[in-house]
Motif scaffolding. Structure first.
Motif, mmCIF file in Angstrom:
data_model
loop_
_atom_site.group_PDB
_atom_site.id
_atom_site.type_symbol
_atom_site.label_atom_id
_atom_site.label_comp_id
_atom_site.label_asym_id
_atom_site.label_seq_id
_atom_site.Cartn_x
_atom_site.Cartn_y
_atom_site.Cartn_z
ATOM 1 N N ILE A 33 0.851 -1.203 0.000
ATOM 2 C CA ILE A 33 0.000 0.000 0.000
ATOM 3 C C ILE A 33 0.890 1.258 0.000
ATOM 4 C CG2 ILE A 33 -2.043 -1.042 1.022
ATOM 5 C CD1 ILE A 33 0.020 0.914 3.330
ATOM 6 N N ASN A 34 0.328 2.311 -0.519
ATOM 7 C CA ASN A 34 1.078 3.578 -0.600
ATOM 8 C C ASN A 34 0.730 4.525 0.536
ATOM 9 O OD1 ASN A 34 2.403 2.848 -3.039
ATOM 10 N ND2 ASN A 34 0.511 3.298 -4.168
ATOM 11 N N ASP A 35 -0.556 4.526 0.936
ATOM 12 C CA ASP A 35 -1.002 5.461 1.971
ATOM 13 C C ASP A 35 -1.081 4.726 3.314
ATOM 14 O OD1 ASP A 35 -2.230 7.326 3.592
ATOM 15 O OD2 ASP A 35 -3.599 8.031 2.011
ATOM 16 N N VAL A 36 0.003 4.808 4.067
ATOM 17 C CA VAL A 36 0.094 4.106 5.353
ATOM 18 C C VAL A 36 -0.950 4.601 6.345
ATOM 19 C CG1 VAL A 36 1.546 3.771 7.397
ATOM 20 C CG2 VAL A 36 2.512 3.455 5.111
ATOM 21 N N GLU A 37 -1.125 5.912 6.420
ATOM 22 C CA GLU A 37 -2.066 6.495 7.387
ATOM 23 C C GLU A 37 -3.499 6.053 7.093
ATOM 24 O OE1 GLU A 37 -1.356 8.055 10.200
ATOM 25 O OE2 GLU A 37 0.728 7.620 9.662
ATOM 26 N N ALA A 38 -3.842 6.016 5.813
ATOM 27 C CA ALA A 38 -5.195 5.576 5.431
ATOM 28 C C ALA A 38 -5.410 4.112 5.810
ATOM 29 C CB ALA A 38 -5.407 5.780 3.933
ATOM 30 N N GLU A 39 -4.365 3.304 5.646
ATOM 31 C CA GLU A 39 -4.485 1.877 5.974
ATOM 32 C C GLU A 39 -4.628 1.663 7.476
ATOM 33 O OE1 GLU A 39 -5.036 -1.912 4.394
ATOM 34 O OE2 GLU A 39 -4.944 0.083 3.487
ATOM 35 N N LYS A 40 -3.911 2.471 8.247
ATOM 36 C CA LYS A 40 -4.045 2.365 9.706
ATOM 37 C C LYS A 40 -5.451 2.766 10.149
ATOM 38 C CE LYS A 40 -0.362 4.747 10.991
ATOM 39 N NZ LYS A 40 0.672 5.330 11.873
ATOM 40 N N LYS A 41 -6.023 3.756 9.441
ATOM 41 C CA LYS A 41 -7.396 4.167 9.761
ATOM 42 C C LYS A 41 -8.391 3.060 9.402
ATOM 43 C CE LYS A 41 -6.760 9.165 9.575
ATOM 44 N NZ LYS A 41 -6.988 10.422 8.816
ATOM 45 N N ARG A 42 -8.123 2.351 8.305
ATOM 46 C CA ARG A 42 -8.967 1.200 7.930
ATOM 47 C C ARG A 42 -8.962 0.159 9.053
ATOM 48 N NH1 ARG A 42 -7.557 -2.545 3.972
ATOM 49 N NH2 ARG A 42 -9.690 -3.331 3.931
ATOM 50 N N TYR A 43 -7.754 -0.117 9.556
ATOM 51 C CA TYR A 43 -7.614 -1.083 10.645
ATOM 52 C C TYR A 43 -8.358 -0.608 11.896
ATOM 53 C CZ TYR A 43 -5.519 -2.734 14.977
ATOM 54 O OH TYR A 43 -5.338 -3.179 16.269
ATOM 55 N N GLU A 44 -8.181 0.674 12.245
ATOM 56 C CA GLU A 44 -8.819 1.210 13.457
ATOM 57 C C GLU A 44 -10.343 1.174 13.356
ATOM 58 O OE1 GLU A 44 -6.901 4.972 13.641
ATOM 59 O OE2 GLU A 44 -5.003 4.105 14.337
ATOM 60 N N ALA A 45 -10.873 1.456 12.152
ATOM 61 C CA ALA A 45 -12.324 1.402 11.949
ATOM 62 C C ALA A 45 -12.829 -0.043 12.091
ATOM 63 C CB ALA A 45 -12.680 1.958 10.570
ATOM 64 N N ALA A 46 -12.053 -0.976 11.546
ATOM 65 C CA ALA A 46 -12.422 -2.392 11.648
ATOM 66 C C ALA A 46 -12.378 -2.849 13.106
ATOM 67 C CB ALA A 46 -11.480 -3.239 10.799
ATOM 68 N N ASN A 47 -11.389 -2.377 13.842
ATOM 69 C CA ASN A 47 -11.262 -2.724 15.258
ATOM 70 C C ASN A 47 -12.470 -2.230 16.050
ATOM 71 O OD1 ASN A 47 -9.256 -4.014 17.054
ATOM 72 N ND2 ASN A 47 -9.391 -2.075 18.160
ATOM 73 N N ALA A 48 -12.877 -0.988 15.774
ATOM 74 C CA ALA A 48 -14.045 -0.408 16.457
ATOM 75 C C ALA A 48 -15.307 -1.207 16.122
ATOM 76 C CB ALA A 48 -14.222 1.055 16.042
ATOM 77 N N LYS A 49 -15.431 -1.601 14.850
ATOM 78 C CA LYS A 49 -16.593 -2.383 14.424
ATOM 79 C C LYS A 49 -16.589 -3.758 15.098
ATOM 80 C CE LYS A 49 -20.130 -3.503 11.748
ATOM 81 N NZ LYS A 49 -21.467 -2.911 11.950
ATOM 82 N N ALA A 50 -15.432 -4.378 15.200
ATOM 83 C CA ALA A 50 -15.315 -5.699 15.837
ATOM 84 C C ALA A 50 -15.706 -5.624 17.309
ATOM 85 C CB ALA A 50 -13.891 -6.229 15.691
ATOM 86 N N ILE A 51 -15.282 -4.570 18.000
ATOM 87 C CA ILE A 51 -15.644 -4.387 19.405
ATOM 88 C C ILE A 51 -17.155 -4.200 19.544
ATOM 89 C CG2 ILE A 51 -15.461 -2.783 21.360
ATOM 90 C CD1 ILE A 51 -12.483 -2.441 20.570
ATOM 91 N N GLU A 52 -17.733 -3.455 18.617
ATOM 92 C CA GLU A 52 -19.189 -3.250 18.600
ATOM 93 C C GLU A 52 -19.909 -4.606 18.451
ATOM 94 O OE1 GLU A 52 -22.183 -1.358 15.381
ATOM 95 O OE2 GLU A 52 -20.538 -0.028 15.981
ATOM 96 N N GLN A 53 -19.408 -5.452 17.553
ATOM 97 C CA GLN A 53 -19.998 -6.777 17.362
ATOM 98 C C GLN A 53 -19.882 -7.626 18.628
ATOM 99 O OE1 GLN A 53 -17.911 -8.477 14.035
ATOM 100 N NE2 GLN A 53 -19.091 -7.347 12.491
#
Length: 540
Positions: A33-53
């Protein structure tokens, strides 16, 4: 017809078609990937969603299987936020410039392998948990569901393995039984199956081609029948109907006294792990609570629960039980029950290490906070306080000194409390040998057969390799129980059993004839044990 053998988790009978459950896994590819910050945000959003589940799963599990069994999902939430786990994923995204899915899968594999290599059985079990949370994160990122559609008809679910989250998400109205290739009798999924009364087998050599075939899960004899013949089908349908009728007959015992055929009254109590479990106790008509595992108040908290939090929990249980006895075991952590904020050191042999009353006496501030809450709650019902892992008279005397200090403090502060019994767990051979002296110090004994068995036989009860040799019916265990009852009665102590053996119906008559005063069991075992009590003549 083909017959397969496995290990039974719950001894019921289920008849229906097989649904071969396949996890929605897919190959995780490494993508630069080229945009590291965007990828970290993808991970953080997924983490928040997983906790919600997981929060939703926890709420569902609390309703269906109680707080204690739902605690696994709180563990998963904590693991998702574990500093080492999170740092590894973020670092991999940053330094290797890879997609979040690959970083999560790699981290999950690494941590799972690390846990599986540990000697400690508790940490070995975490290998499956870290795999489960990693799969959940990847499922969120790839926008796919983690549990497949089971269809409209009730089915027997067959799978390589099932995670606790998958078991809880399945529609219980459509789940007749489950059969897996892997898993252990002490896994979270196995515990959930027993709690939900779902027939289950593990260790079966499953085949995908069974999908859609008629089958019978015979939990009593640990057998799986594929395409059963008419004779087998008819025989096991008859057995299944007998089980249903037996349960219906047991329901007629609600409201009946727990008294033997020749007039001896027995206290038939229930074990609980939290406030929510009281409903199950009342539904099954237990005469009281013989073991309230207070450590779950600590296991479910992010930091030490304060006096008021504990007081409200104990008070609520006492009030809900409306004058029936509530025996609360003081904090019993250590060994397989680890709490991060206690900062306990890793031990070579934690089952014999720094745990239970040893921690309480070493950290009196924590102990006094719990005692204050318990003693205050005694003003609202019949509370009894029980101390675990006792090995000496000196320990009991030290505990009683601390209790007197707490009572003096409460009196000076004008805080009300009632009278309460004090007792100890008999779960070490030392306590059995010293039971004649210990009985002079306390009001009651409660025999914890789980630990007593492992310490007496020198066998780790969580070590699957020892399953065939681990014998809770060993004559040495029964002799120790007999000796404890006799020594307790000599000094006026009532004596109960709160370990797994208390619910072993093959030993109920034996315990009654030994002179036991109380049996405390899982709520679902109250009525089956009551039936045996009422049919037994102790004199005969």
């Amino acid at each position: 017809m083909k017959v397969y053998e496995g290990k039974s988790i719950f001894k019921g009978i289920a008849i229906g078609k097989i649904f071969f459950y396949q996890k929605g896994t897919q190959q995780v590819k490494r993508v630069k990937i080229n945009d590291v910050e965007a990828e970290k945000k993808r991970y953080e959003a997924a983490n928040a969603k997983a906790i919600e589940q997981l929060e939703a799963l926890h709420a569902k599990a609390v309703k269906e299987v109680g707080e204690a069994n739902a605690a696994v999902f709180e563990v998963h939430m904590m693991m998702l936020e574990d500093d080492d786990y999170v740092s590894s994923i973020r670092n991999m995204i940053e330094t290797q410039q890879v997609n979040a899915e690959f970083a999560i899968a790699s981290t999950g594999d690494n941590f799972s392998e690390m846990f599986s290599q540990m000697d400690d059985e508790y940490f070995k079990a975490r290998a499956a948990d870290v795999k489960d949370i990693s799969d959940r994160l990847i499922a969120v990122l790839s926008q796919r569901e983690s549990v497949g559609d089971m269809g409209e008809e009730p089915v027997i679910v067959v799978a390589d393995d099932l995670a606790p989250s998958e078991t809880v998400q399945m529609d219980k109205e459509k789940l007749l039984a489950f059969v897996t290739r892997y898993g252990s009798a002490n896994s979270h999924t196995a515990i959930l199956a027993r709690t939900m009364n779902i027939p289950a087998l593990i260790g079966v050599e499953i085949e995908e081609e069974w999908n859609g075939h008629m089958a019978i899960v015979d939990g009593k004899n640990a057998k799986l029948y594929i395409d059963p013949d008419e004779e087998t089908l008819e025989k096991l349908r008859t057995e299944q109907q007998k089980d249903i009728e037996a349960r219906e007959l047991l329901s007629l015992l609600k409201g009946k006294e727990d008294v033997t055929a020749d007039g001896k009254h027995i206290k038939l109590y229930a074990n609980i792990a939290g406030v929510a479990d009281v409903a199950n106790v009342l539904a099954n008509d237990a005469a009281g609570i013989g073991l309230f595992r207070s450590e779950f108040l600590y296991l479910e908290a992010q930091d030490y629960p304060d006096e008021e939090t504990q007081f409200l929990a104990y008070k609520r249980v006492a009030e809900n039980m409306a004058g029936r006895k509530v025996v609360v075991r003081t904090l019993d952590i250590g060994a397989d029950k680890q709490v991060d904020y206690f900062n306990l050191d890793k031990e070579e042999n934690p089952a014999m290490g720094y745990r239970a009353i040893r921690i309480c006496l070493d950290r009196p501030k924590i102990f006094k906070t719990q005692l204050r809450a318990l003693i205050r709650a005694s003003a609202y019902g019949e509370i009894a306080i029980m101390y675990p892992m006792i090995i000496s008279v000196e320990e009991v005397r030290k505990i009683k000194e601390i209790v007197e200090e707490v009572k003096t403090e409460l009196t000076k502060q004008g805080i009300a409390y009632g009278s309460f019994e004090q007792g100890i767990m008999i779960e070490t051979p030392a306590a059995v040998v010293m039971s004649d002296e210990l009985a002079k110090e306390v009001d009651f004994f409660s025999i914890g057969t789980n630990d007593l068995t492992q310490y007496t036989l020198a066998m780790d009860r969580q070590n699957m390799k020892l399953d065939s040799m681990y014998d809770p019916h060993h004559p040495a265990i029964l002799r120790m129980i007999q000796k404890t009852i006799e020594n307790g009665h000599k000094e006026g102590c009532w004596v109960g059993i709160c370990g797994e053996l208390g619910a072993d119906t093959t030993l109920t008559e034996t315990f009654l004839k030994m002179g036991v005063d109380e049996l405390s069991v899982s709520p679902s075992f109250v009525l089956p044990i009551r039936k045996i009590i009422r049919e037994t003549s102790v004199q005969e």
